[in-house]
Write an enzyme that holds these catalytic residues in place. Sequence first.
Site, PDB file in Angstrom:
ATOM      1  N   SER A  69       0.853  -1.182   0.000  1.00  0.00           N
ATOM      2  CA  SER A  69       0.000   0.000   0.000  1.00  0.00           C
ATOM      3  C   SER A  69       0.888   1.230   0.000  1.00  0.00           C
ATOM      4  O   SER A  69       2.073   1.158   0.359  1.00  0.00           O
ATOM      5  CB  SER A  69      -0.878   0.001   1.253  1.00  0.00           C
ATOM      6  OG  SER A  69      -1.517   1.247   1.437  1.00  0.00           O
ATOM      7  N   TYR A  82      -2.347   0.254  10.805  1.00  0.00           N
ATOM      8  CA  TYR A  82      -2.357  -0.232   9.423  1.00  0.00           C
ATOM      9  C   TYR A  82      -1.003  -0.025   8.757  1.00  0.00           C
ATOM     10  O   TYR A  82      -0.437  -0.949   8.164  1.00  0.00           O
ATOM     11  CB  TYR A  82      -3.449   0.503   8.645  1.00  0.00           C
ATOM     12  CG  TYR A  82      -3.476   0.185   7.168  1.00  0.00           C
ATOM     13  CD1 TYR A  82      -4.027  -1.005   6.711  1.00  0.00           C
ATOM     14  CD2 TYR A  82      -2.970   1.083   6.235  1.00  0.00           C
ATOM     15  CE1 TYR A  82      -4.068  -1.299   5.359  1.00  0.00           C
ATOM     16  CE2 TYR A  82      -3.005   0.793   4.876  1.00  0.00           C
ATOM     17  CZ  TYR A  82      -3.551  -0.393   4.448  1.00  0.00           C
ATOM     18  OH  TYR A  82      -3.575  -0.678   3.101  1.00  0.00           O
TER      19      TYR A  82
END
Length: 220
Positions: A69, A82
Amino acid sequence: MSACSASAVCWCSSPGPRWSGRRWGAGARALGRAWRRLVEVNLFGHIAVTQALLPALIRSKGRVVNISSVGGEIAMPTYGPYAGTKFALEAVGDSLRREIAPFGVQVVVVEPGAVGREMPGRAIATARELASTMTPEQSQRYGGLVQAITAQTAYHAKSGVPADAAAKVIARAVTARKPRTRYTIGREAALLPLMRILPDWTLDRLFAAALRPHFPRESP
């Protein structure tokens, strides 16, 4: 950067025990479960699959493609849980690439930014549900920030690249004869090379400025 506004509340909404003068977790055990689930899904899941398939990959001189990501290189406010898993996945991918290259196995990392898909909607719903459990003190401290992150996530979800366009990049990472070590997806990800050379304080100001329009307006 739209993937995990829910993780924001894992960090911020914390009536749990004091530690080093700060409050952590929506109850220490709940916090531990939320963080551990993120690590299990985003990091250990990748590792387990790779370990299981590694003998076959070495025999066939295959390729590992990890879906990371933008959050694996840039940690936005409240994205600590995250981003931590994605930073770790990036490090594992780099190490593994250098470790198994002599066996003819390639390791590629794909770094999506905002992609139009269902996950942001689920993350927003979860963030709102968790935010509703905040104490009044936490709401006063973090409520505006969580609302801003949620609004920003919704905005990026609408303007993200189509899922089929993201799939084409992933397919290219899988099938290219000489793949790059990293592929990016979306506008935010395309800015990563620039972000890597900017000073931290510059990035802090840029991210704060990008988030500012999404804060709730105070009533007159």
